[in-house]
Design an enzyme around this catalytic site. Structure first.
Site, short mmCIF file in Angstrom:
data_model
loop_
_atom_site.label_atom_id
_atom_site.label_comp_id
_atom_site.label_asym_id
_atom_site.label_seq_id
_atom_site.Cartn_x
_atom_site.Cartn_y
_atom_site.Cartn_z
N LYS A 18 0.77 -1.26 -0.05
CA LYS A 18 -0.01 0.15 0.13
C LYS A 18 0.82 0.95 -0.04
O LYS A 18 1.88 1.14 0.37
CB LYS A 18 -0.82 0.02 1.04
CG LYS A 18 -0.24 -0.03 2.68
CD LYS A 18 0.31 1.45 3.24
CE LYS A 18 0.77 1.51 4.47
NZ LYS A 18 1.65 2.82 4.82
N ASP A 42 -2.35 -0.92 10.44
CA ASP A 42 -2.47 -1.05 8.98
C ASP A 42 -2.97 -2.32 8.83
O ASP A 42 -3.48 -2.56 7.55
CB ASP A 42 -1.27 -0.86 8.25
CG ASP A 42 -0.43 0.47 8.40
OD1 ASP A 42 -1.39 1.46 8.58
OD2 ASP A 42 0.71 0.79 7.84
#
Ligand SMILES: C[C@](O)(CO)[C@H](O)COP(=O)(O)OP(=O)(O)OC[C@H]1O[C@@H](n2ccc(N)nc2=O)[C@H](O)[C@@H]1O
Ligand SMILES: Nc1ncnc2c1ncn2[C@@H]1O[C@H](COP(=O)(O)OP(=O)(O)OP(=O)(O)O)[C@@H](O)[C@H]1O
EC number: 2.7.1.148
Length: 323
Positions: free
Chosen positions: A29, A169
């Site tokens: 990401k 995350d």
């Protein structure tokens, strides 16, 4: 020699095929927007974050088998981690790898006590300590894979509950695509329409520890302008999100080479915009075309940096066919 190594690898991978096995991808990401706020009593910081998944990914091959009768009672985990050429080895013992921790924690959450072994072959392509969420995505992928091996429904709420305990995350990778998150950057707010455009990742030598970056931020906090926050919150599509990261100054103070990467990206004619991802040390650079992305990656490598051209994607940690 190389052929022999390839043949050995094929044999290992073949052992992860068939019933009782699963292959899971763990995408990287970047944070299109990261607005860090106050430190909370639990030590975490308030964070408004827009994360976007990339098609670049690690691969986990997982297999479930009954444990050896003479082996330990309950669950045992065998993890073999292979790191792609050009990346430093991952300096983490298998039992401390976040993949092993994720599988163990899910077994505890569902009170699974079978005497069994989960074997994992982890192929790392995402550099660690880069702000690309590699470890977090591996953890989400391990939860997805273990859930499938154990016959849990993919939407069993315990999967997401365990994800939250593993890191801020981790939950994002269960949804993937592009999302706005708040709280500590771990609470899903809403999805944004993702992009499919090219992006180049550039990482100078050396990583940044996430905890160290947050500590440096506390010594010299940089506020995010309210207008930028409002624009991030109002965005409907990934391409409407303003690229901002108020952790970048803190990370640059820990790793001065990050300022060199920023200066290079600002001067590179193939790069439209660039920003450090998460707590660094990777910088992502937006390019108009795949050709421009390839050229920018080649230029960055000439400077001795790790660089990889990839694309944004509507991807998440997910099981895929093994061939
Ligand atoms: C920088 C980001 O990657 C942006 O997406 C995240 O904020 C960090 O997410 P992560 O790597 O999953 O981080 P965690 O493993 O949960 O936390 C590592 C350390 O970072 C600090 N941390 C993390 C997230 C947050 N909102 N506030 C913090 O202060 C804490 O010191 C924590 O001990
Ligand atoms: N499977 C794994 N992959 C990468 N790192 C791992 C893994 N398991 C444990 N770790 C440890 O976690 C640390 C940070 O991992 P990771 O690469 O996810 O951080 P990051 O790049 O800072 O990502 P983030 O964007 O989530 O902050 C590594 O330095 C390593 O010691």
């Amino acid at each position: 020699m190389l052929a022999a190594a390839r043949a050995a690898q094929k044999v290992d991978e073949a052992a992860f095929g068939g019933p009782g096995a699963v292959k899971v991808i763990a995408p990287a990401k970047v944070n299109l927007f990261l607005g860090i706020g106050q430190r909370r009593p639990d030590g975490y910081h308030e964070a408004l974050s827009v994360m976007h998944a990339l098609t670049m990914h690690d691969v986990l091959r997982m297999r479930l088998a009954p444990a050896q009768p003479e082996g330990p009672a309950g669950l045992s985990i065998a993890l073999d981690c292979r790191v792609a050429e050009g990346l430093p080895p991952l300096d983490v013992p298998p039992e401390d790898n976040i993949v092993s921790r994720a599988i163990r924690r899910l077994a505890e959450a569902i009170v699974r006590s079978e005497r069994e072994q989960v074997s994992v072959l982890l192929e790392k392509r995402i550099p660690a300590e880069a702000g690309l969420g590699g470890g977090s995505s591996d953890a989400a992928a391990a939860l997805v894979g273990a859930a499938q091996l154990w016959g849990l429904a993919a939407d069993d709420p315990r999967i997401e509950e365990v994800a939250r305990t593993l890191g801020a995350d981790v939950p994002f990778f269960l949804h993937g695509g592009c999302a706005v998150l708040d709280g500590a950057g771990d609470a899903f707010v809403r999805e944004l329409a993702p992009m499919g455009s090219p992006v180049v990742l550039v990482r100078p030598a050396g990583g940044v520890s996430t905890a160290a970056a947050y500590r440096a931020f506390d010594e010299c906090p940089v506020p995010v302008p309210a207008s930028d926050r409002d624009a991030a919150l109002a965005a409907a599509r990934a391409q409407d999100v303003p690229l901002r990261n108020n952790l970048a100054t803190a990370s640059e103070s820990l790793l001065p080479a990050l300022a060199d990467v920023r200066a290079w990206a600002e001067a590179c004619p193939d790069v439209q915009q660039a920003l450090m991802s998460g707590s660094g040390s990777a910088v992502f650079a937006l390019c108009d075309t795949f050709e421009a992305a390839g050229r920018a990656a080649a230029q960055a490598r000439l400077r001795g940096w790790w660089a990889h051209a990839t694309t944004f994607g509507r991807v998440r940690a997910a099981a895929v066919p093994s061939r």
